[in-house]
Each structure stands twice: as structure tokens, then as C-alpha cells.
Design a protein around this motif. Structure first.
Motif, PDB file in Angstrom:
ATOM      1  N   LEU A  26       0.848  -1.221  -0.001  1.00  0.00           N
ATOM      2  CA  LEU A  26       0.061   0.229  -0.212  1.00  0.00           C
ATOM      3  C   LEU A  26       0.759   1.349  -0.008  1.00  0.00           C
ATOM      4  CD1 LEU A  26      -2.680  -1.142   2.487  1.00  0.00           C
ATOM      5  CD2 LEU A  26      -3.130  -0.946   0.042  1.00  0.00           C
ATOM      6  N   VAL A  27       1.904   1.162   0.867  1.00  0.00           N
ATOM      7  CA  VAL A  27       2.537   2.458   0.716  1.00  0.00           C
ATOM      8  C   VAL A  27       3.591   2.641  -0.301  1.00  0.00           C
ATOM      9  CG1 VAL A  27       4.766   3.356   2.217  1.00  0.00           C
ATOM     10  CG2 VAL A  27       2.638   2.314   3.492  1.00  0.00           C
ATOM     11  N   LEU A  28       4.220   1.597  -0.838  1.00  0.00           N
ATOM     12  CA  LEU A  28       4.980   1.788  -1.985  1.00  0.00           C
ATOM     13  C   LEU A  28       4.143   2.181  -3.260  1.00  0.00           C
ATOM     14  CD1 LEU A  28       7.274  -1.215  -1.745  1.00  0.00           C
ATOM     15  CD2 LEU A  28       7.643   1.407  -0.954  1.00  0.00           C
ATOM     16  N   ASN A  29       2.702   2.149  -3.279  1.00  0.00           N
ATOM     17  CA  ASN A  29       2.084   2.235  -4.369  1.00  0.00           C
ATOM     18  C   ASN A  29       0.855   3.428  -3.988  1.00  0.00           C
ATOM     19  OD1 ASN A  29       2.347   0.299  -6.764  1.00  0.00           O
ATOM     20  ND2 ASN A  29       2.573  -0.727  -4.821  1.00  0.00           N
ATOM     21  N   HIS A  30       1.410   4.185  -2.996  1.00  0.00           N
ATOM     22  CA  HIS A  30       0.605   5.264  -2.340  1.00  0.00           C
ATOM     23  C   HIS A  30      -0.046   5.994  -3.540  1.00  0.00           C
ATOM     24  CE1 HIS A  30       3.307   8.693  -2.832  1.00  0.00           C
ATOM     25  NE2 HIS A  30       4.364   7.596  -2.402  1.00  0.00           N
ATOM     26  N   GLY A  31      -1.274   6.556  -3.359  1.00  0.00           N
ATOM     27  CA  GLY A  31      -1.960   7.386  -4.460  1.00  0.00           C
ATOM     28  C   GLY A  31      -2.359   6.484  -5.532  1.00  0.00           C
ATOM     29  N   ILE A  32      -2.244   5.103  -5.586  1.00  0.00           N
ATOM     30  CA  ILE A  32      -2.711   4.477  -6.495  1.00  0.00           C
ATOM     31  C   ILE A  32      -3.914   3.709  -6.258  1.00  0.00           C
ATOM     32  CG2 ILE A  32      -2.107   2.535  -8.295  1.00  0.00           C
ATOM     33  CD1 ILE A  32       0.689   3.489  -8.405  1.00  0.00           C
ATOM     34  N   VAL A  33      -4.980   3.540  -6.970  1.00  0.00           N
ATOM     35  CA  VAL A  33      -6.036   2.755  -6.480  1.00  0.00           C
ATOM     36  C   VAL A  33      -5.652   1.273  -6.842  1.00  0.00           C
ATOM     37  CG1 VAL A  33      -8.511   1.831  -6.874  1.00  0.00           C
ATOM     38  CG2 VAL A  33      -7.578   4.490  -7.122  1.00  0.00           C
ATOM     39  N   LEU A  34      -5.916   0.498  -5.580  1.00  0.00           N
ATOM     40  CA  LEU A  34      -5.308  -0.993  -5.586  1.00  0.00           C
ATOM     41  C   LEU A  34      -6.564  -1.900  -5.473  1.00  0.00           C
ATOM     42  CD1 LEU A  34      -2.033  -0.683  -3.527  1.00  0.00           C
ATOM     43  CD2 LEU A  34      -2.456  -0.815  -6.133  1.00  0.00           C
ATOM     44  N   SER A  35      -7.091  -2.632  -6.278  1.00  0.00           N
ATOM     45  CA  SER A  35      -8.182  -3.454  -6.230  1.00  0.00           C
ATOM     46  C   SER A  35      -7.897  -4.794  -5.542  1.00  0.00           C
ATOM     47  CB  SER A  35      -8.730  -3.924  -7.673  1.00  0.00           C
ATOM     48  OG  SER A  35      -7.605  -4.753  -8.350  1.00  0.00           O
ATOM     49  N   LYS A  36      -8.908  -5.316  -4.789  1.00  0.00           N
ATOM     50  CA  LYS A  36      -8.928  -6.508  -4.291  1.00  0.00           C
ATOM     51  C   LYS A  36      -8.170  -7.566  -4.834  1.00  0.00           C
ATOM     52  CE  LYS A  36     -12.679  -6.124  -1.034  1.00  0.00           C
ATOM     53  NZ  LYS A  36     -13.900  -6.526  -0.461  1.00  0.00           N
ATOM     54  N   PRO A  37      -8.384  -7.908  -6.065  1.00  0.00           N
ATOM     55  CA  PRO A  37      -7.735  -8.815  -6.888  1.00  0.00           C
ATOM     56  C   PRO A  37      -6.215  -8.677  -7.040  1.00  0.00           C
ATOM     57  CG  PRO A  37      -9.825  -8.733  -8.082  1.00  0.00           C
ATOM     58  CD  PRO A  37      -9.742  -7.491  -6.863  1.00  0.00           C
ATOM     59  N   MET A  38      -5.974  -7.323  -7.217  1.00  0.00           N
ATOM     60  CA  MET A  38      -4.595  -6.997  -7.492  1.00  0.00           C
ATOM     61  C   MET A  38      -3.705  -7.331  -6.246  1.00  0.00           C
ATOM     62  SD  MET A  38      -2.911  -3.392  -8.419  1.00  0.00           S
ATOM     63  CE  MET A  38      -3.846  -3.172 -10.105  1.00  0.00           C
ATOM     64  N   ILE A  39      -4.267  -6.973  -4.945  1.00  0.00           N
ATOM     65  CA  ILE A  39      -3.909  -7.013  -3.546  1.00  0.00           C
ATOM     66  C   ILE A  39      -3.532  -8.433  -3.404  1.00  0.00           C
ATOM     67  CG2 ILE A  39      -4.173  -6.682  -1.226  1.00  0.00           C
ATOM     68  CD1 ILE A  39      -5.659  -3.953  -1.896  1.00  0.00           C
ATOM     69  N   LEU A  40      -4.697  -9.461  -3.528  1.00  0.00           N
ATOM     70  CA  LEU A  40      -4.449 -10.740  -3.375  1.00  0.00           C
ATOM     71  C   LEU A  40      -3.342 -11.190  -4.335  1.00  0.00           C
ATOM     72  CD1 LEU A  40      -8.187 -11.867  -3.398  1.00  0.00           C
ATOM     73  CD2 LEU A  40      -6.664 -11.894  -1.646  1.00  0.00           C
ATOM     74  N   ASP A  41      -3.104 -10.917  -5.766  1.00  0.00           N
ATOM     75  CA  ASP A  41      -2.161 -11.526  -6.288  1.00  0.00           C
ATOM     76  C   ASP A  41      -0.886 -10.868  -5.911  1.00  0.00           C
ATOM     77  OD1 ASP A  41      -1.238 -12.648  -8.818  1.00  0.00           O
ATOM     78  OD2 ASP A  41      -0.804 -10.584  -9.559  1.00  0.00           O
ATOM     79  N   ARG A  42      -0.590  -9.712  -5.518  1.00  0.00           N
ATOM     80  CA  ARG A  42       0.722  -9.155  -5.087  1.00  0.00           C
ATOM     81  C   ARG A  42       1.128  -9.728  -3.679  1.00  0.00           C
ATOM     82  NH1 ARG A  42       2.710  -5.523  -8.602  1.00  0.00           N
ATOM     83  NH2 ARG A  42       1.699  -5.902 -10.543  1.00  0.00           N
ATOM     84  N   VAL A  43       0.069  -9.834  -2.591  1.00  0.00           N
ATOM     85  CA  VAL A  43       0.411 -10.105  -1.290  1.00  0.00           C
ATOM     86  C   VAL A  43       0.246 -11.508  -0.845  1.00  0.00           C
ATOM     87  CG1 VAL A  43      -0.045  -9.426   1.084  1.00  0.00           C
ATOM     88  CG2 VAL A  43      -0.181  -7.682  -0.843  1.00  0.00           C
ATOM     89  N   TRP A  44      -0.776 -12.197  -1.582  1.00  0.00           N
ATOM     90  CA  TRP A  44      -1.129 -13.584  -1.112  1.00  0.00           C
ATOM     91  C   TRP A  44      -0.693 -14.273  -2.448  1.00  0.00           C
ATOM     92  CZ3 TRP A  44      -3.923  -9.664   1.058  1.00  0.00           C
ATOM     93  CH2 TRP A  44      -4.118  -9.911   2.471  1.00  0.00           C
ATOM     94  N   SER A  45      -0.362 -13.866  -3.341  1.00  0.00           N
ATOM     95  CA  SER A  45       0.271 -14.885  -4.441  1.00  0.00           C
ATOM     96  C   SER A  45      -0.995 -15.379  -5.173  1.00  0.00           C
ATOM     97  CB  SER A  45       1.061 -15.750  -4.230  1.00  0.00           C
ATOM     98  OG  SER A  45       0.428 -17.126  -3.803  1.00  0.00           O
ATOM     99  N   TYR A  46      -0.712 -15.628  -6.594  1.00  0.00           N
ATOM    100  CA  TYR A  46      -1.699 -16.059  -7.534  1.00  0.00           C
ATOM    101  C   TYR A  46      -2.503 -17.177  -7.227  1.00  0.00           C
ATOM    102  CZ  TYR A  46       1.274 -19.537  -9.312  1.00  0.00           C
ATOM    103  OH  TYR A  46       2.022 -20.663  -9.590  1.00  0.00           O
ATOM    104  N   ASP A  47      -1.978 -18.019  -6.531  1.00  0.00           N
ATOM    105  CA  ASP A  47      -2.572 -19.488  -6.223  1.00  0.00           C
ATOM    106  C   ASP A  47      -3.403 -19.486  -5.084  1.00  0.00           C
ATOM    107  OD1 ASP A  47      -0.435 -19.337  -4.517  1.00  0.00           O
ATOM    108  OD2 ASP A  47       0.505 -21.112  -4.980  1.00  0.00           O
ATOM    109  N   PHE A  48      -3.572 -18.094  -4.195  1.00  0.00           N
ATOM    110  CA  PHE A  48      -4.606 -18.049  -3.130  1.00  0.00           C
ATOM    111  C   PHE A  48      -5.922 -18.570  -3.363  1.00  0.00           C
ATOM    112  CE2 PHE A  48      -7.253 -15.481  -0.254  1.00  0.00           C
ATOM    113  CZ  PHE A  48      -6.935 -16.129   0.920  1.00  0.00           C
ATOM    114  N   GLY A  49      -6.339 -19.339  -2.693  1.00  0.00           N
ATOM    115  CA  GLY A  49      -7.582 -20.106  -3.053  1.00  0.00           C
ATOM    116  C   GLY A  49      -8.678 -19.777  -1.864  1.00  0.00           C
ATOM    117  N   GLY A  50      -8.402 -18.581  -0.828  1.00  0.00           N
ATOM    118  CA  GLY A  50      -9.451 -18.125  -0.198  1.00  0.00           C
ATOM    119  C   GLY A  50     -10.373 -16.916  -0.711  1.00  0.00           C
ATOM    120  N   GLU A  51     -11.256 -16.389   0.209  1.00  0.00           N
ATOM    121  CA  GLU A  51     -12.012 -15.339  -0.321  1.00  0.00           C
ATOM    122  C   GLU A  51     -11.425 -14.032  -0.332  1.00  0.00           C
ATOM    123  OE1 GLU A  51     -15.036 -16.115  -1.376  1.00  0.00           O
ATOM    124  OE2 GLU A  51     -14.840 -17.998  -1.058  1.00  0.00           O
ATOM    125  N   GLU A  52     -12.103 -13.162  -1.223  1.00  0.00           N
ATOM    126  CA  GLU A  52     -11.312 -11.832  -1.451  1.00  0.00           C
ATOM    127  C   GLU A  52     -11.737 -11.005   0.195  1.00  0.00           C
ATOM    128  OE1 GLU A  52     -13.158  -9.587  -4.631  1.00  0.00           O
ATOM    129  OE2 GLU A  52     -12.037 -10.558  -6.123  1.00  0.00           O
TER     130      GLU A  52
END
Length: 228
Positions: A167-193
């Protein structure tokens, strides 16, 4: 971001005046810069120069930017690619990101925005080049996996650390839940948004962000970090 020496950037565009303008500005910022005016030259230069970041125009002779991005990412996944396009169309952005681009800018763009995008890519993909990074009230030391807020270290779980850093490194940029899941939890995360909401709520508590002035919710779009 601190002025960094030794960071290599490859500029690829078939318009000479754009290359000259960007090269002059980036060299002035302390970057080591090479240029290429077509797709084939871009691939050859990338192999020899080994840039950290490539600023890549979409519309070029010989090979277009999409094909160049695809070929470079096949052999050098670590290189950050920022694509430039004159078309503000979702399908072009999606195509570039699908082929491995890390970010994009729509022409015309401001030089300050380009610097911000380059900085974001370096912070995310080459943190060792930067060491400790300071943004507003946040100080991030990726080597120690520590974030200091308002001169006080935060007690964070590994996932909270990665989420707050993103969040901090991308401050000022709108980050969607899918984008956050992909970058923080990785693409193979099988949980809920909804897991994102849980962690955002925890971060707000630790930042005493009761009024959501730091981490803002944009309904239907995602979250945006606004530095005070």
C-alpha cells in the motif's frame, strides 16, 4: 525516493524527441540510461545492458511493444517493464499486463508520473537497491522486514507487513482486491477476497486510522493509501 546511482533504465520508442526528452530527464535523476528506437534493437540492447527497468512504447516498427515485452519476459522475468501506449483502452492494458508488463502509462503523461511509476517498480522488484525507503510518515526497511510509522516501529504479522508495504509503495494508486491478493497472497491463493478487508481493518487499528484518512476505501474499486 532517494536518488539512486547504478539503476539501469532502457528507453524504447520510435519517436526521437521523446527518447531525447526522457533520457535527459532520467540521467539528471541519476539513472544510467540506454535507448532503442525499434523492437529488435530493444531486445538486443536489453540482453547486453541488463536494465532494471524498461520503458517500452507499444507502437513501434519491426516488433511492437507487446511482442518485445513477451520475448524479454520469457528470458528475464526480473526486469520491470512499464509500457507506454497512446490508446487508453482496457484491452490494450490487459494485453500488456497479460504478457508480463508490470505497469503502463497512457500518452501524454507527465515526467513526474513516470518517475513515480519507476520508483514504485524499483521498490517492489529491487528493494535491495534502495535499502531503507521513506515515504511520508513511513520508513520501510525490507532487509529487517520492519516498518516504522511516526517514528515508532509497528508490530506486524508477515502478511500485514507485505500488505502495508504494498500500500505504501503504491501510495496514491487505487489497488483492487484481486490485485492485492495477487501481489500479497500470490496468484494461487484459494481463499475469499474478504480476507483483504480483514487485514485492512487490522492495519487501520494499528495505524490508529479510525477515520480512514490513510487507507481509503473506494467503493467498487479498491483501496488507496493517502500519505498525510
Amino acid at each position: 525516493m532517494k536518488l539512486i546511482k547504478g539503476v539501469k533504465i532502457l528507453l524504447v520508442d520510435d519517436e526521437p524527441h521523446i527518447l531525447q526528452f526522457l533520457e535527459m530527464g532520467l540521467v539528471n535523476e541519476g539513472y544510467e540510461v540506454k535507448t532503442a528506437s525499434d523492437g529488435i534493437a530493444a531486445i538486443e540492447t536489453a540482453e547486453k545492458f541488463a536494465p532494471h527497468v524498461i520503458i517500452l512504447d507499444v507502437m513501434m516498427p519491426e516488433l511492437d511493444g507487446f511482442e518485445v515485452c513477451k520475448r524479454i519476459k520469457e528470458t528475464s522475468e526480473h526486469i520491470a517493464v512499464i509500457m507506454l501506449t497512446a490508446k487508453d483502452e482496457v484491452r490494450d492494458r490487459v494485453k500488456g499486463l497479460t504478457l508480463g508488463a508490470d505497469d503502463y502509462l497512457v500518452k501524454p503523461f507527465s515526467f513526474d508520473e513516470l518517475l513515480a511509476r519507476i520508483g514504485a517498480r524499483l521498490r517492489n522488484q529491487f528493494p535491495d537497491l534502495l535499502g531503507e525507503v521513506v515515504h511520508g510518515p513511513f520508513r520501510i526497511d525490507d532487509r529487517r522486514k520492519e516498518i516504522i510509522y511516526m517514528d515508532a516501529p509497528l508490530t506486524l504479522s508477515p502478511t500485514e507487513y507485505e500488505l502495508l508495504k504494498f500500500l505504501v509503495l503504491n501510495h496514491g494508486i487505487v489497488l483492487s482486491k484481486p490485485m492485492i491478493l495477487d501481489r500479497v497472497w500470490s496468484y494461487d491463493f484459494g481463499g475469499e477476497e474478504n480476507i483483504v478487508e480483514v487485514y485492512i481493518r487490522s492495519l487501520r487499528d494499528k495505524l490508529n486510522d479510525k477515520e480512514h484518512r490513510l487507507i481509503r476505501t473506494l467503493r467498487g474499486a479498491g483501496y488507496r493509501m493517502d500519505l498525510l
